[in-house]
Design an enzyme around this catalytic site. Structure first.
Site, PDB file in Angstrom:
ATOM      1  N   TYR A  93       0.527  -3.155  10.725  1.00  0.00           N
ATOM      2  CA  TYR A  93      -0.540  -4.080  11.117  1.00  0.00           C
ATOM      3  C   TYR A  93      -0.671  -5.316  10.232  1.00  0.00           C
ATOM      4  O   TYR A  93      -1.605  -6.098  10.408  1.00  0.00           O
ATOM      5  CB  TYR A  93      -1.880  -3.360  11.184  1.00  0.00           C
ATOM      6  N   CYS A 138     -23.887  45.952   9.770  1.00  0.00           N
ATOM      7  CA  CYS A 138     -22.612  45.248   9.947  1.00  0.00           C
ATOM      8  C   CYS A 138     -22.114  45.396  11.385  1.00  0.00           C
ATOM      9  O   CYS A 138     -22.043  46.512  11.892  1.00  0.00           O
ATOM     10  CB  CYS A 138     -21.572  45.818   8.974  1.00  0.00           C
ATOM     11  N   LYS A 164      -8.580   0.771  14.497  1.00  0.00           N
ATOM     12  CA  LYS A 164      -8.498   1.183  13.080  1.00  0.00           C
ATOM     13  C   LYS A 164      -7.960   2.611  13.066  1.00  0.00           C
ATOM     14  O   LYS A 164      -8.666   3.566  13.409  1.00  0.00           O
ATOM     15  CB  LYS A 164      -9.862   1.093  12.408  1.00  0.00           C
TER      16      LYS A 164
HETATM   17  S1  IVH Z   1      -5.927  -4.331   7.871  1.00  0.00           S
HETATM   18  C1  IVH Z   1      -6.712  -6.258   3.480  1.00  0.00           C
HETATM   19  N1  IVH Z   1      -5.666  -3.073  10.136  1.00  0.00           N
HETATM   20  O1  IVH Z   1      -8.198   0.807   7.106  1.00  0.00           O
HETATM   21  C2  IVH Z   1      -6.764  -4.966   4.201  1.00  0.00           C
HETATM   22  N2  IVH Z   1      -6.255  -1.801   8.228  1.00  0.00           N
HETATM   23  O2  IVH Z   1     -10.068  -0.509   4.445  1.00  0.00           O
HETATM   24  C3  IVH Z   1      -5.900  -5.016   5.404  1.00  0.00           C
HETATM   25  N3  IVH Z   1      -6.472   0.583   8.665  1.00  0.00           N
HETATM   26  O3  IVH Z   1      -6.906   1.079   3.984  1.00  0.00           O
HETATM   27  C4  IVH Z   1      -6.090  -3.802   6.228  1.00  0.00           C
HETATM   28  N4  IVH Z   1      -5.972   0.524  10.801  1.00  0.00           N
HETATM   29  O4  IVH Z   1      -5.299   1.639   5.744  1.00  0.00           O
HETATM   30  C5  IVH Z   1      -5.959  -2.960   8.827  1.00  0.00           C
HETATM   31  N5  IVH Z   1      -5.347  -2.099  12.215  1.00  0.00           N
HETATM   32  C6  IVH Z   1      -5.631  -1.978  10.917  1.00  0.00           C
HETATM   33  C7  IVH Z   1      -5.931  -0.738  10.336  1.00  0.00           C
HETATM   34  C8  IVH Z   1      -6.249  -0.696   8.972  1.00  0.00           C
HETATM   35  C9  IVH Z   1      -6.298   1.307   9.777  1.00  0.00           C
HETATM   36  C10 IVH Z   1      -6.882   1.136   7.342  1.00  0.00           C
HETATM   37  C11 IVH Z   1      -6.110   0.603   6.190  1.00  0.00           C
HETATM   38  C12 IVH Z   1      -7.108   0.302   5.104  1.00  0.00           C
HETATM   39  C13 IVH Z   1      -8.420   0.649   5.734  1.00  0.00           C
HETATM   40  C14 IVH Z   1      -9.395  -0.498   5.625  1.00  0.00           C
END
Ligand code: IVH
Length: 669
Positions: A224, A406, A117
């Site tokens: 992603y 100070c 993430k």
């Molecule tokens: S999938 C339907 N994959 O995390 C939502 N999100 O709330 C699909 N993020 O705002 C998101 N890495 O910006 C996905 N490998 C990843 C991610 C990712 C970062 C962020 C994304 C989103 C938040 C999740």
């Protein structure tokens, strides 16, 4: 070279440069040296200058950033960009897995893809016939902002795909850790506020109207997910990611297909332990059902897909020994204690110092020198001491008391009524003078480039400046005598000082660093009084009569202008032809009393996605709201963004109305 030859050469250069971009930024496998690359880019820029009409929209030359935009247009996401539900524990993951299986046929085989993430900003890229035509922020999920010109500066975003498909693809734009550190160092030298984390800095860079800013900050991206894809047949998320790679898009390789919660946990453990080795920040692991058919069956709740979850890492904590407490003197004379720690690894960096905020906190937590303490870094850069491990005490720990004098000028320190900080009240204190100068030259104040902290200390130590007025009397020859100051930097510095004379009054007023007068109040005062002299002669009553200015600030302004040294310094600023008049538009004082926010006390907490904190604050204040930093009984409304924490809890305890960012925007109207 004639026009036809130029066109042909430009086509060759487009392909060649973009191919090098792909090799370097997507595959991480450079095919030529930076020197050769720059040569090709220069050749292209020269040809485009000679034949502007031949330049095509997606020319790689757009990666250096074109003209600033007046505003961002809105983009409606045809398929909403949702966010993910969170998991924090093994139990949460087991519950997620159970819900998924319950939503499918009994005994159906389920595969998940585990991904990192990335801690950045969600964006959507649209390609038509393989050409990059638009990039947008997530916004509220339905409507985002068109940031195409900023996204084009990210070199791992192909301007043209390897196939002429129509595609809407989603991903995370982010700032690599090294770049984040470089930019914060630069901001520190410029006296600018530091970015709290790479996520904010990525968002801050992409939400700038001037694309040159994004071009100077080396952002990157991982794609992603697919929003819409025509013409390619893919049945699962893993295949989808492979398809994106085949089209020339950058995905994150650290992903794995698994079939059980146990395997998810192994993946999570691996990255909890190894996240520091990555050159970008991650704040968790995303787990997605692999089969598109199963995803479709599971569907969505109002906010997020049922087929995915985000496991969030706990805030990182480490235990170390607090070796000492150091105090520093700020611009306003406030004394801040800092813990000096036995170096410890925390969230990928070695931490040696942590903020202790003030004396009360040391006493409340009973922090003693020699204590084992827990330090925490929750996404922010400045670590904090959260707790003392009392059970580890040996009896040799020493309670700490704040100094009575100070550390810089030895004046007696005082604690003013109603304040938590101890203060040095000596206006000649060298530490305050230095900090005051750093503030004076900072971007929001007089904006004098080339005057970093080191140069200021050098000038002060060489007795070339005692106060800010002296900056306007610096001589070229005396600057040239300083160490590390060449002709070019001296001339640039003198030019920057000269230009600052033209600033409108509010910048000077803010730069003077009058206690309690922030940038916003400085603007209000400048708009209201128009001339510095008029403000300097005003009574506390006259100042207080202005909407938004309270009695304490009014008193502080009057006291400031009564100081003889201040009056003398202002005379010298005036003699140096520093502008002291307001040059901007007049203030609109009529507050719209029909606004929901008129007269309300509002607290903003958590991360806002569509507005910056400052933008939200300005809009609310323009509607007559008072925006404060902490929740109390007198708070009327709390606006809770993503990841809101203790302030939200407190609001709920006190029964205060809580709204989210969308609701706030709706009510702003
Ligand atoms: S999938 C339907 N994959 O995390 C939502 N999100 O709330 C699909 N993020 O705002 C998101 N890495 O910006 C996905 N490998 C990843 C991610 C990712 C970062 C962020 C994304 C989103 C938040 C999740």
């Amino acid at each position: 070279m004639n026009r036809d030859e130029a066109l042909q050469r430009m086509e060759v250069l487009y392909t060649e440069i973009e191919n090098h971009n792909y090799q370097y930024y997507v595959l991480d496998n450079p095919s030529i040296s930076d020197y050769e690359y720059d040569k090709l880019m220069k050749e292209l820029l020269t040809l485009e200058e000679a034949y502007p009409e031949l330049k095509k929209v997606n020319s790689p030359s757009e990666r250096v950033g074109g003209e600033p935009l007046p505003f961002f247009s809105k983009v409606v996401h045809e398929i909403p960009m949702l966010s993910l539900g969170n998991s924090f524990s093994e139990q949460d993951l087991r519950d997620f897995d159970r819900r998924v299986r319950q939503g499918l046929e009994e005994g159906e085989k389920v595969e998940y893809v585990c991904e990192l993430k990335i801690d950045g900003l969600a964006v959507s890229l649209r390609y038509e016939q393989g050409q990059f035509i638009r990039g947008a922020t997530r916004g509220d999920g339905n409507v985002g902002e068109d940031i195409t010109q900023n996204l084009k500066t990210i070199r791992s975003i192909p301007l043209q795909l390897k196939e002429a498909v129509n595609l809407e693809v989603r991903g995370e734009a982010y700032m690599p850790k090294k770049e984040f550190q470089r930019i914060n160092k630069e901001r520190e030298q410029q006296g600018e506020e530091l970015f709290a984390n790479p996520r904010n800095s990525a968002a801050g860079s992409l939400r700038q109207l001037n694309p040159k800013i994004a071009a100077n900050r080396k952002l990157d991206i991982f794609l992603y997910g697919i929003g819409q894809l025509e013409g390619l047949d893919v049945g699962s998320h893993a295949e989808g990611l492979q398809a994106l790679e085949n089209l020339g898009l950058k995905t994150n390789k650290e992903r794995q297909v698994v079939s059980s919660v146990e395997e998810m946990l192994v993946f999570i453990e691996k990255w909890t332990a190894n996240r520091a080795t990555l050159d970008y920040e991650i704040d968790g692991i995303v787990i997605k059902v692999n089969s598109y058919q199963q995803q479709e069956k599971l569907g969505f709740t109002a906010k997020s897909p049922r087929w995915a979850t985000a496991y969030k890492f706990p805030a990182e904590e480490s235990v170390t020994i607090l070796k000492d407490i150091e105090v520093s003197v700020g611009r306003t004379g406030a004394i801040t204690p800092t813990a000096i720690l036995e170096p410890v690894l925390l969230a990928g960096t070695t931490v040696q110092r942590a903020s202790l905020h003030n004396e009360d906190l040391i006493r409340e937590k009973d922090i003693r020198i020699g204590d084992h303490v827990i330090v925490k870094k929750a996404g922010d850069i400045i670590p904090e001491v959260v707790q003392v491990l009392v059970e580890k005490r040996t009896g040799n720990e020493e309670p700490y008391s704040m100094p009575s004098h100070c550390p810089e000028c030895e004046s007696e320190l005082v604690r003013l009524e109603g304040e938590v900080a101890l203060r040095c009240l000596n206006p000649q204190c060298p530490a305050q003078i230095k900090e005051g100068m750093i503030h004076f030259v900072s971007r929001q104040a007089m904006n004098i480039d080339g005057l970093g902290e080191k140069v200021i200390i050098q000038l002060y130590q060489n007795q070339l400046i005692r106060d800010v007025a002296d900056l306007y009397y610096l001589q070229r020859e005396e600057l040239l005598r300083l160490e590390r100051m060449g002709e070019k930097s001296v001339d640039n510095l003198l030019q920057a000082i000269e230009s600052s004379k033209e600033n409108s009054l509010e910048k000077l007023l803010f730069g003077l660093g009058i206690r309690l007068v922030g940038a916003k109040a400085a603007k209000t005062l400048a708009q209201e009084f128009e001339e510095l002299d008029r403000l300097a002669q005003a009574s506390a009553g006259e100042i207080e009569a202005i909407n938004e200015i309270g009695p304490k600030m009014a008193q502080s302004v009057v006291e400031y202008f009564a100081i003889p040294e201040v009056q003398e310094m202002l005379t010298r600023l005036k003699a140096a032809a520093v502008n002291m008049s307001y040059k901007g538009p007049k203030r609109i004082v009529d507050v719209d009393n029909s606004s929901f926010f008129a007269g309300k006390t509002v607290v903003l907490t958590g991360t806002l996605e569509q507005l910056t904190r400052n933008e939200a604050k300005e809009k609310l204040e323009a509607l007559g709201a008072k925006v404060t930093g902490s929740v109390s009984k007198s708070t009327d409304v709390v606006v809770a963004g993503e990841n809101a924490g203790s302030k939200l809890e407190k609001a709920q305890q006190l029964g205060i109305e809580v709204i989210d960012e969308n609701e706030m925007i709706k009510r702003i109207g």
